[in-house]
Design an enzyme around this catalytic site. Sequence first.
Site, PDB file in Angstrom:
ATOM      1  N   SER A 127       0.789  -1.236   0.001  1.00 53.08           N
ATOM      2  CA  SER A 127      -0.103   0.137  -0.120  1.00 53.08           C
ATOM      3  C   SER A 127       0.998   1.169   0.003  1.00 53.08           C
ATOM      4  O   SER A 127       0.465   2.515  -0.579  1.00 53.08           O
ATOM      5  CB  SER A 127      -1.068  -0.052   1.235  1.00 53.08           C
ATOM      6  OG  SER A 127      -0.245  -0.015   2.477  1.00 53.08           O
ATOM      7  N   ASP A 171       7.379  -3.308  -6.587  1.00 54.71           N
ATOM      8  CA  ASP A 171       6.138  -2.974  -6.244  1.00 54.71           C
ATOM      9  C   ASP A 171       5.557  -1.863  -7.191  1.00 54.71           C
ATOM     10  O   ASP A 171       4.558  -1.770  -7.549  1.00 54.71           O
ATOM     11  CB  ASP A 171       6.138  -2.445  -4.810  1.00 54.71           C
ATOM     12  CG  ASP A 171       6.525  -3.453  -3.806  1.00 54.71           C
ATOM     13  OD1 ASP A 171       6.863  -4.390  -4.151  1.00 54.71           O
ATOM     14  OD2 ASP A 171       7.014  -3.187  -2.726  1.00 54.71           O
TER      15      ASP A 171
HETATM   16  P1  NG1 Z   1       7.387  -5.710   0.816  1.00 51.52           P
HETATM   17  O1  NG1 Z   1       7.702  -6.038   1.981  1.00 51.52           O
HETATM   18  O2  NG1 Z   1       6.046  -6.486   0.159  1.00 51.52           O
HETATM   19  O3  NG1 Z   1       7.181  -4.192   0.809  1.00 51.52           O
HETATM   20  C1  NG1 Z   1       9.892  -5.498   0.016  1.00 51.52           C
HETATM   21  C2  NG1 Z   1      10.405  -4.755  -1.209  1.00 51.52           C
HETATM   22  C3  NG1 Z   1      10.121  -5.567  -2.450  1.00 51.52           C
HETATM   23  C4  NG1 Z   1      10.958  -6.812  -2.392  1.00 51.52           C
HETATM   24  C5  NG1 Z   1      10.557  -7.669  -1.399  1.00 51.52           C
HETATM   25  C6  NG1 Z   1      11.049  -8.927  -1.049  1.00 51.52           C
HETATM   26  C7  NG1 Z   1      10.079  -2.490  -0.870  1.00 51.52           C
HETATM   27  C8  NG1 Z   1       9.070  -1.353  -1.060  1.00 51.52           C
HETATM   28  N1  NG1 Z   1       9.606  -3.596  -1.351  1.00 51.52           N
HETATM   29  O4  NG1 Z   1       8.462  -5.998  -0.228  1.00 51.52           O
HETATM   30  O5  NG1 Z   1      10.941  -4.750  -3.384  1.00 51.52           O
HETATM   31  O6  NG1 Z   1      12.350  -6.884  -2.541  1.00 51.52           O
HETATM   32  O7  NG1 Z   1      10.602  -6.899  -0.172  1.00 51.52           O
HETATM   33  O8  NG1 Z   1      11.076  -9.796  -2.304  1.00 51.52           O
HETATM   34  O9  NG1 Z   1      11.057  -2.314  -0.215  1.00 51.52           O
END
Ligand code: NG1
Length: 383
Positions: A127, A171
Amino acid sequence: MTDPREQLVQAFGPEPTETWVVSAPGRVNLIGEHIDYHGLPVLPIAIHRRIRVAFRARTDRRIRAVSAKEYGLREFEWTPRLAPTAAGDWENYLRAAAEAVGRKWGAGVGADAAVVSDLPPAAGLASSSALIVAFTLGLLQANRRRASFGELMEILPEGEQFVGTRGGGMDHAASLASREGCASLIEFEPLAVRAIPVPEDWRFLVAHSLQTAEKSGTARDEYNARRAAGTAALKRLGFVSYRAAIEEPDAVEKLPPGPERDSFLHVTSEALRVRAAVKAMEQDDAGSFGRLLLESHASLRDRLRVSSPALDHLVETAVESGALGARLTGAGLGGCAVVFCKQPDLAAVRRGLIAHYYAGHPNFDPHQHLIDAQPGPGALHLA
Ligand code: NG1
């Protein structure tokens, strides 16, 4: 979802100037975890839940925004160099967008904005990235600037660093460029998004472990440590990139046991699972796809050690309830699992999770913690 235009008028009054609405969806990563920051392809879907922002351009450099009651009104001056405000304040997402745009094109005219969302925060659906994407697109539009997907991808992951982790670009790419009914195979070197149609009867659920992994603090250190170990392994073995390393997976034998070796093994094996998962999706081979999700979870649990007893239990419960596969999704250490099944089994999987995982958790809210996640369009393809 309420209309953000109404919120805008309520907060800032009616104005004869043009108002427009920008939307950016959340995403769930199907497979390819902790490898985007090593430049390797990942396979997320954008979902139908999204953040919507109504915008009105101003003539000065002020940025004002309202969101749901508990977040409240924020305002600041859009100067060429912005610094973050208090950690955890939602204004940082607005500042991150303004800083990202300002860094590439210079600060422009500000805007009044109202944010509404049906994307639960801290639920593994990205989000925060969706908010930064929507706000960035809104500020660009206020300044009558059109940016290509490539230009947006140059500025957005950097902007995210402004609020915490410098993740990979997964993302933002998923929130921008996904296509309705398709998963997005996102490649980073060079940047490309290939739409892979998801077979009609495949279903995904995002199930929250009810343990939140806050992006600030320990979780951030753990995330950065995984990234550093993977990079150190690559250097020690003398590879220029993981793209080169996956062609010679046996090189791992030269590494002594420890976090670097484990990271290398996770990253190289996960990259091969992404390839195999794309093939399984293209061939409508749900059994293989499910097995790959389970292998991914095992690797994240045993090699990268970013799972938790709760996430492991959630994955097991999903499988016992009839899912073909499940795995932690996102950075891990709490947060969510993505659960995969065929349409006829969806109701049983849901029931099983509620009876055997969520029973006894008074805070469980099915609308926030057990979400149907079907592939929807990204911000660049939304009508
Ligand atoms: P999440 O934890 O869903 O925000 C984060 C990173 C991704 C990716 C994943 C692990 C951010 C904004 N997103 O995701 O780019 O590295 O961890 O696969 O840091």
